[in-house]
Design a protein around this motif. Sequence first.
Motif, PDB file in Angstrom:
ATOM      1  N   VAL A 277      38.458  29.212 -22.373  1.00  0.00           N
ATOM      2  CA  VAL A 277      39.363  29.874 -23.318  1.00  0.00           C
ATOM      3  C   VAL A 277      38.716  31.176 -23.758  1.00  0.00           C
ATOM      4  N   GLN A 278      39.409  32.274 -23.526  1.00  0.00           N
ATOM      5  CA  GLN A 278      38.929  33.603 -23.876  1.00  0.00           C
ATOM      6  C   GLN A 278      39.618  34.032 -25.173  1.00  0.00           C
ATOM      7  N   ILE A 279      38.839  34.499 -26.157  1.00  0.00           N
ATOM      8  CA  ILE A 279      39.370  34.807 -27.490  1.00  0.00           C
ATOM      9  C   ILE A 279      39.105  36.270 -27.818  1.00  0.00           C
ATOM     10  N   LEU A 280      40.131  36.959 -28.344  1.00  0.00           N
ATOM     11  CA  LEU A 280      39.962  38.374 -28.672  1.00  0.00           C
ATOM     12  C   LEU A 280      40.992  38.787 -29.719  1.00  0.00           C
ATOM     13  N   PRO A 281      40.598  39.610 -30.714  1.00  0.00           N
ATOM     14  CA  PRO A 281      41.596  40.181 -31.639  1.00  0.00           C
ATOM     15  C   PRO A 281      42.475  41.174 -30.881  1.00  0.00           C
ATOM     16  N   ILE A 282      43.796  41.153 -31.154  1.00  0.00           N
ATOM     17  CA  ILE A 282      44.701  42.087 -30.476  1.00  0.00           C
ATOM     18  C   ILE A 282      45.519  42.911 -31.470  1.00  0.00           C
ATOM     19  N   GLY A 283      45.376  42.648 -32.756  1.00  0.00           N
ATOM     20  CA  GLY A 283      46.117  43.379 -33.771  1.00  0.00           C
ATOM     21  C   GLY A 283      45.699  42.884 -35.147  1.00  0.00           C
ATOM     22  N   THR A 284      46.222  43.496 -36.181  1.00  0.00           N
ATOM     23  CA  THR A 284      45.891  43.116 -37.549  1.00  0.00           C
ATOM     24  C   THR A 284      46.196  41.639 -37.778  1.00  0.00           C
ATOM     25  N   ASP A 285      45.176  40.882 -38.143  1.00  0.00           N
ATOM     26  CA  ASP A 285      45.309  39.442 -38.431  1.00  0.00           C
ATOM     27  C   ASP A 285      45.810  38.651 -37.231  1.00  0.00           C
ATOM     28  N   THR A 286      45.701  39.209 -36.033  1.00  0.00           N
ATOM     29  CA  THR A 286      46.312  38.589 -34.846  1.00  0.00           C
ATOM     30  C   THR A 286      45.272  38.422 -33.740  1.00  0.00           C
ATOM     31  N   THR A 287      45.187  37.219 -33.187  1.00  0.00           N
ATOM     32  CA  THR A 287      44.182  36.874 -32.187  1.00  0.00           C
ATOM     33  C   THR A 287      44.847  36.188 -31.006  1.00  0.00           C
ATOM     34  N   ILE A 288      44.329  36.464 -29.816  1.00  0.00           N
ATOM     35  CA  ILE A 288      44.803  35.767 -28.627  1.00  0.00           C
ATOM     36  C   ILE A 288      43.771  34.734 -28.192  1.00  0.00           C
ATOM     37  N   LEU A 289      44.247  33.574 -27.735  1.00  0.00           N
ATOM     38  CA  LEU A 289      43.426  32.574 -27.074  1.00  0.00           C
ATOM     39  C   LEU A 289      44.007  32.402 -25.676  1.00  0.00           C
ATOM     40  N   ARG A 290      43.271  32.875 -24.677  1.00  0.00           N
ATOM     41  CA  ARG A 290      43.740  32.808 -23.293  1.00  0.00           C
ATOM     42  C   ARG A 290      43.102  31.603 -22.605  1.00  0.00           C
ATOM     43  N   SER A 291      43.865  30.555 -22.421  1.00  0.00           N
ATOM     44  CA  SER A 291      43.377  29.400 -21.662  1.00  0.00           C
ATOM     45  C   SER A 291      43.486  29.753 -20.183  1.00  0.00           C
ATOM     46  N   ARG A 292      42.341  29.794 -19.511  1.00  0.00           N
ATOM     47  CA  ARG A 292      42.309  30.339 -18.154  1.00  0.00           C
ATOM     48  C   ARG A 292      42.074  29.245 -17.118  1.00  0.00           C
ATOM     49  N   SER A 293      42.921  29.258 -16.110  1.00  0.00           N
ATOM     50  CA  SER A 293      42.719  28.421 -14.934  1.00  0.00           C
ATOM     51  C   SER A 293      42.589  29.348 -13.739  1.00  0.00           C
ATOM     52  N   TRP A 294      41.455  29.293 -13.090  1.00  0.00           N
ATOM     53  CA  TRP A 294      41.187  30.225 -11.990  1.00  0.00           C
ATOM     54  C   TRP A 294      41.809  29.760 -10.685  1.00  0.00           C
ATOM     55  N   ALA A 295      42.233  28.523 -10.631  1.00  0.00           N
ATOM     56  CA  ALA A 295      42.903  27.989  -9.453  1.00  0.00           C
ATOM     57  C   ALA A 295      44.369  27.768  -9.778  1.00  0.00           C
ATOM     58  N   ARG A 296      45.156  27.544  -8.738  1.00  0.00           N
ATOM     59  CA  ARG A 296      46.582  27.305  -8.920  1.00  0.00           C
ATOM     60  C   ARG A 296      46.777  26.024  -9.736  1.00  0.00           C
ATOM     61  N   LEU A 297      47.670  26.096 -10.736  1.00  0.00           N
ATOM     62  CA  LEU A 297      47.841  24.968 -11.641  1.00  0.00           C
ATOM     63  C   LEU A 297      48.710  23.864 -11.050  1.00  0.00           C
ATOM     64  N   ARG A 298      49.884  24.200 -10.523  1.00  0.00           N
ATOM     65  CA  ARG A 298      50.791  23.166 -10.065  1.00  0.00           C
ATOM     66  C   ARG A 298      51.741  23.759  -9.032  1.00  0.00           C
ATOM     67  N   PHE A 299      52.514  22.879  -8.415  1.00  0.00           N
ATOM     68  CA  PHE A 299      53.394  23.301  -7.328  1.00  0.00           C
ATOM     69  C   PHE A 299      54.715  23.800  -7.886  1.00  0.00           C
ATOM     70  N   GLU A 300      54.778  25.083  -8.189  1.00  0.00           N
ATOM     71  CA  GLU A 300      56.030  25.741  -8.528  1.00  0.00           C
ATOM     72  C   GLU A 300      56.045  27.060  -7.788  1.00  0.00           C
ATOM     73  N   ILE A 301      57.222  27.515  -7.453  1.00  0.00           N
ATOM     74  CA  ILE A 301      57.345  28.657  -6.549  1.00  0.00           C
ATOM     75  C   ILE A 301      56.685  29.904  -7.123  1.00  0.00           C
ATOM     76  N   GLU A 302      56.721  30.083  -8.459  1.00  0.00           N
ATOM     77  CA  GLU A 302      56.160  31.301  -9.040  1.00  0.00           C
ATOM     78  C   GLU A 302      54.640  31.320  -9.021  1.00  0.00           C
ATOM     79  N   TYR A 303      54.012  30.188  -8.668  1.00  0.00           N
ATOM     80  CA  TYR A 303      52.555  30.130  -8.551  1.00  0.00           C
ATOM     81  C   TYR A 303      52.083  30.331  -7.111  1.00  0.00           C
ATOM     82  N   ALA A 304      52.992  30.659  -6.197  1.00  0.00           N
ATOM     83  CA  ALA A 304      52.670  30.616  -4.777  1.00  0.00           C
ATOM     84  C   ALA A 304      51.590  31.610  -4.360  1.00  0.00           C
ATOM     85  N   LEU A 305      51.355  32.660  -5.134  1.00  0.00           N
ATOM     86  CA  LEU A 305      50.288  33.591  -4.762  1.00  0.00           C
ATOM     87  C   LEU A 305      48.909  32.998  -5.002  1.00  0.00           C
ATOM     88  N   ALA A 306      48.854  31.881  -5.753  1.00  0.00           N
ATOM     89  CA  ALA A 306      47.620  31.102  -5.921  1.00  0.00           C
ATOM     90  C   ALA A 306      46.468  31.928  -6.479  1.00  0.00           C
TER      91      ALA A 306
END
Length: 569
Positions: free
Chosen positions: A9-38
Amino acid sequence: MQNTKPRDVQILPIGTDTTILRSRSWARLRFEIEYALAKGTTANSFIIQGDKIAIIDPPGETFTEIYLQALQQRIDIKAVDYVILGHVNPNRAATLKALREIAPQITFVCSNPGAKNLRAALENEELPILVMRGDETLDLGKGHHLQFIPTPNPRYADELCTYDPQTEILFSDKLFGAHICGDQVFDEGWEVFNEDRRYYFDCLMAPHARQVETALDKLADLPIRLYATGHGPLVRYALQELTHSYREWIQQQTNADMKVALIYASAYGNTATLAGAIARGITKAGVSVESINCEFTEPEEIKAAIEKCAGFVIGSPTLGGHAPTPVQTALGIVLSTATNNKLAGVFGSFGWSGEAVDLIEGKLKDAGYRFGFDTIRVKFKPNEVTLQTCEEAGTDFAQALKRAAKRAVVAKQPATNVEQAVGRIVGSLCVVTATQGEVKTGMLASWVTQASFSPPGLTIAVAKERAMETLTHTGNEFVVNILAEGREIRKHFMKVYTPGQDRFAGLATEEASNGGIILNGALAYLECSVQSRMEAGDHWLVYATVNDGKVLNQDAVTAVHHRKSASYY
């Protein structure tokens, strides 16, 4: 090759009082067409800390544990007031349940369809929910007076965007995203993301072009400086360009000469996944799709879509041995509205039996409809091979419509002088092969040419509707098998293949070091890595570097493809 880095999980401030938590999966998550670029993905979640605390879009269950650990490091979860959901799916239930266990006082914020989905996902009719229909706002204090914009489409009928005037951030959920994982939080050097964003649009947005256009119109007057997307890098530097591109891509769909009505319902998401793959195959062949989730669509709208379409495809799950009532209603509308000269298709998923698919197929056959592909029946969740089959079925369906339209207009006009002249450009005849996971495919190609000496490289023109196209994106690898004079292999790949059919049955082959397929009967082969690609009319022009290769037959002569006109393949 799949990236084996652990999820984080990557964490970074992106605005006033606002933070992003990016849960990252470096491999393909599941079999759906929009993930086909893997290329992996990020599940982006956000915290706004005003006088009250709101979490926006917690990730799915694959990230629950590491996400909650990261969240606890940033805030006291017991102090969270709201959880805002851009859309609800069962995959998020585990994370939402875990949050409620820690902080039972949480109030959920979502659209009205989202509230229904949320109560079902958490199996709790008494959940504290604030329903946002478009006029309501939520004041978190410190100037964070949130506005909500419903942006529904057939795939995500509950989609809701959140806008914070204090930071001018639009939390855009599915809009403007991309499935790609990396260290960049924002989109500096945004051109490198263009291919992934376009592919994401083509898979997720193109079948709902009309609804996406409506969503853009709703957002047009907001002063936005950042799209906080649900997946991939946040859109700051390419905001104007990407918004403009969405408009252009929508126009490509709405201006298409023919339209297919894709009607479905989905109990657990599997039938919707199949629908997405079929839609992808149809749209890549230059035919637009009107996607209709009949659970959320009025009968009059279904009837209007059927009247306008050149063909229709119906998909259904099987529940208790039957098709759901909305599908039965839609089927009745189709049978009473669509003339039987319209092309039809049927698909569906099921757990133990597939009576719904059989029912729909039988009714349409009895009514005299022709089918654009063999009925697709999928047990439980689809896999890579199934999705490739669905995409190819969609392409076959679209091509059948286009062929019928050509026959109905006029006989083919003689080639012009320019077409005859361009057709005199010749190229060596090759078979390009590639694999990804369990998917193996190959195609006959003559538009292949050397493009560079150092490094050694080539270009190949791939028609947008070819099955191979999905495996020729940046980072993919393939093998170019250069054919010798003779017709055996050429004839093999000139056949019309049914969706999912093994293109290499009966051929002597070996596996290349990059996973592609070497034809033992070829004159030579080249192992290639895609470096870039460019849209070129009805083709993609792919540039790849050559990593390895070998001449297999020193005495043979390279096969060359001669054409009489540029209007013929």
